[in-house]
Scaffold this motif. Structure first.
Motif, PDB file in Angstrom:
ATOM      1  N   VAL A 137      -8.942   2.961  -1.509  1.00 12.33           N
ATOM      2  CA  VAL A 137      -7.971   2.301  -0.636  1.00 12.33           C
ATOM      3  C   VAL A 137      -8.694   1.415   0.372  1.00 12.33           C
ATOM      4  O   VAL A 137      -8.303   0.269   0.621  1.00 12.33           O
ATOM      5  CB  VAL A 137      -7.100   3.345   0.092  1.00 12.33           C
ATOM      6  CG1 VAL A 137      -6.261   2.687   1.186  1.00 12.33           C
ATOM      7  CG2 VAL A 137      -6.195   4.068  -0.899  1.00 12.33           C
ATOM      8  N   ALA A 138      -9.784   1.929   0.956  1.00 12.75           N
ATOM      9  CA  ALA A 138     -10.556   1.153   1.921  1.00 12.75           C
ATOM     10  C   ALA A 138     -11.122  -0.112   1.272  1.00 12.75           C
ATOM     11  O   ALA A 138     -11.069  -1.205   1.854  1.00 12.75           O
ATOM     12  CB  ALA A 138     -11.685   2.007   2.506  1.00 12.75           C
TER      13      ALA A 138
ATOM     14  N   ALA B 119      -8.710   5.482   5.962  1.00  9.95           N
ATOM     15  CA  ALA B 119      -9.520   4.415   5.363  1.00  9.95           C
ATOM     16  C   ALA B 119      -9.543   3.253   6.339  1.00  9.95           C
ATOM     17  O   ALA B 119      -8.516   2.888   6.909  1.00  9.95           O
ATOM     18  CB  ALA B 119      -8.915   3.973   4.031  1.00  9.95           C
ATOM     19  N   ALA B 120     -10.725   2.680   6.550  1.00  5.41           N
ATOM     20  CA  ALA B 120     -10.883   1.564   7.494  1.00  5.41           C
ATOM     21  C   ALA B 120     -11.546   0.395   6.784  1.00  5.41           C
ATOM     22  O   ALA B 120     -12.507   0.577   6.030  1.00  5.41           O
ATOM     23  CB  ALA B 120     -11.722   1.998   8.695  1.00  5.41           C
ATOM     24  N   ALA B 121     -11.021  -0.806   7.044  1.00  5.79           N
ATOM     25  CA  ALA B 121     -11.561  -2.015   6.417  1.00  5.79           C
ATOM     26  C   ALA B 121     -11.758  -3.087   7.480  1.00  5.79           C
ATOM     27  O   ALA B 121     -10.784  -3.717   7.922  1.00  5.79           O
ATOM     28  CB  ALA B 121     -10.626  -2.518   5.323  1.00  5.79           C
ATOM     29  N   PRO B 122     -13.000  -3.290   7.940  1.00  2.00           N
ATOM     30  CA  PRO B 122     -13.259  -4.348   8.921  1.00  2.00           C
ATOM     31  C   PRO B 122     -12.998  -5.729   8.316  1.00  2.00           C
ATOM     32  O   PRO B 122     -13.240  -5.956   7.135  1.00  2.00           O
ATOM     33  CB  PRO B 122     -14.751  -4.167   9.247  1.00  2.00           C
ATOM     34  CG  PRO B 122     -15.074  -2.772   8.818  1.00  2.00           C
ATOM     35  CD  PRO B 122     -14.194  -2.498   7.651  1.00  2.00           C
TER      36      PRO B 122
ATOM     37  N   LEU C 195       0.831  -1.206   0.000  1.00  2.02           N
ATOM     38  CA  LEU C 195       0.000   0.000   0.000  1.00  2.02           C
ATOM     39  C   LEU C 195       0.861   1.250   0.000  1.00  2.02           C
ATOM     40  O   LEU C 195       0.516   2.253  -0.636  1.00  2.02           O
ATOM     41  CB  LEU C 195      -0.930  -0.010   1.218  1.00  2.02           C
ATOM     42  CG  LEU C 195      -2.039   1.048   1.215  1.00  2.02           C
ATOM     43  CD1 LEU C 195      -3.036   0.768   0.096  1.00  2.02           C
ATOM     44  CD2 LEU C 195      -2.756   1.076   2.562  1.00  2.02           C
ATOM     45  N   VAL C 196       2.001   1.200   0.699  1.00  2.00           N
ATOM     46  CA  VAL C 196       2.922   2.339   0.698  1.00  2.00           C
ATOM     47  C   VAL C 196       3.364   2.652  -0.727  1.00  2.00           C
ATOM     48  O   VAL C 196       3.428   3.821  -1.143  1.00  2.00           O
ATOM     49  CB  VAL C 196       4.147   2.048   1.590  1.00  2.00           C
ATOM     50  CG1 VAL C 196       5.237   3.090   1.354  1.00  2.00           C
ATOM     51  CG2 VAL C 196       3.744   2.047   3.058  1.00  2.00           C
ATOM     52  N   ASN C 197       3.678   1.623  -1.493  1.00  2.00           N
ATOM     53  CA  ASN C 197       4.129   1.837  -2.864  1.00  2.00           C
ATOM     54  C   ASN C 197       3.040   2.466  -3.725  1.00  2.00           C
ATOM     55  O   ASN C 197       3.335   3.215  -4.661  1.00  2.00           O
ATOM     56  CB  ASN C 197       4.563   0.506  -3.480  1.00  2.00           C
ATOM     57  CG  ASN C 197       5.800  -0.071  -2.809  1.00  2.00           C
ATOM     58  OD1 ASN C 197       6.617   0.672  -2.270  1.00  2.00           O
ATOM     59  ND2 ASN C 197       5.935  -1.381  -2.815  1.00  2.00           N
ATOM     60  N   LEU C 198       1.777   2.156  -3.407  1.00  2.00           N
ATOM     61  CA  LEU C 198       0.666   2.692  -4.194  1.00  2.00           C
ATOM     62  C   LEU C 198       0.222   4.074  -3.730  1.00  2.00           C
ATOM     63  O   LEU C 198      -0.117   4.932  -4.548  1.00  2.00           O
ATOM     64  CB  LEU C 198      -0.537   1.740  -4.121  1.00  2.00           C
ATOM     65  CG  LEU C 198      -0.417   0.405  -4.863  1.00  2.00           C
ATOM     66  CD1 LEU C 198      -1.606  -0.481  -4.523  1.00  2.00           C
ATOM     67  CD2 LEU C 198      -0.339   0.642  -6.366  1.00  2.00           C
TER      68      LEU C 198
END
Length: 208
Positions: A164-165, A101-104, A19-22
Motif C-alpha cells: 500500500v505504501a 503506511a506512509a508515502a513521502p 484505496l478504500v475499495n482496495l
C-alpha cells in the motif's frame, strides 16, 4: 500549502476512495479536510463519524481515554527511532500493534508532504496480548472494551501494508512531479509572453 498546488486535496481524496475499495483504508494529509469541496467533505465526515458515535477503533479508544494531546505524545514517541527518508515505509507503533503506511512526496529533492493511511491497522502477526492486557489494567481501561475496539479495527499484514505504501508513493509522486513540470512550463510561457508583449527598452529604440 504548497503541496496542494502540486496535488490537490480533492485528488488526494479521490486517491483515498480508490484505496478504500482496495484495502478499506483512507489517506490522511495535513489540512486536507480544509481544502475539500462540499460533497467530499461530507463523505469524509460520514467515514469518520462511527468513532464519534461510540463504536471505537483501538486508536480512538486510547485517544479518548488518555486525551488526544497525551495520546499523540505516546503514539508518536517512537518516531525518533524511525528513519525519515523519502521512501515509502510502514510505521509501526504502540508495542508493535498499530501500523500505518506512509508515502513521502518529493519534488526536485524537496519534501512537500507525506500521505499516511488511516485508521491505524492492527498489524497481523505475533501480537503480545499479555502486554496489552497489562497496559489496559495499569491505565484503568476495561479489557473487554479494549478487545472489542481491537476487533473493530482493520487488520493487515506487514507485506500488504508495505505494498500500500509503495502504491501510494508511486501514484502521488508521479502526479506531483508531472504537475510541477507543468507549472514550470507554464511559468516559462508566461515570461515569454510577457517579454514578447513588453515595449522595447531605450537601447532597442536607439538602435532602431
Amino acid at each position: 500549502p504548497n503541496a496542494f498546488r502540486l496535488i490537490s486535496a480533492n485528488l488526494i481524496w479521490d486517491l483515498s476512495e480508490s484505496l478504500v475499495n482496495l484495502t478499506g483504508l483512507t489517506i490522511e494529509f495535513p489540512l486536507m479536510e480544509y481544502y475539500l469541496d462540499g460533497p467530499r467533505y461530507q463523505r469524509l465526515w460520514q467515514r469518520t463519524s462511527r468513532n464519534f458515535q461510540g463504536e471505537f477503533d483501538l486508536w480512538f479508544l486510547l485517544g479518548n481515554h488518555f486525551g488526544w494531546r497525551e495520546w499523540k505524545r505516546m503514539y508518536y514517541a517512537e518516531d525518533i527511532a524511525q528513519a525519515l527518508d523519502d521512501q515509502p515505509r510502514v510505521q509501526v507503533r504502540f508495542h508493535h500493534i498499530l501500523a500505518t503506511a506512509a508515502a513521502p512526496i518529493t519534488v526536485e529533492g524537496e519534501h512537500v508532504g507525506t500521505l499516511v493511511t488511516h485508521p491505524p491497522v492492527i498489524l497481523e502477526g505475533d501480537t503480545d496480548w499479555a502486554w496489552h492486557r497489562e497496559f489496559a489494567a495499569e491505565h484503568g481501561i476495561d479489557w473487554d472494551a479494549y478487545q472489542s475496539a481491537a476487533a473493530r479495527s482493520p487488520r493487515m499484514n506487514l507485506e500488504r501494508l508495505e505494498s500500500v505504501a509503495d502504491l501510494m508513493g508511486l501514484i502521488a509522486n508521479r502526479v506531483a512531479n508531472l504537475k510541477y513540470r507543468f507549472l514550470q512550463l507554464q511559468e516559462q510561457l508566461d515570461r515569454q509572453r510577457a517579454n514578447e508583449g513588453a515595449p522595447p527598452d531605450r537601447e532597442q529604440m536607439v538602435r532602431q
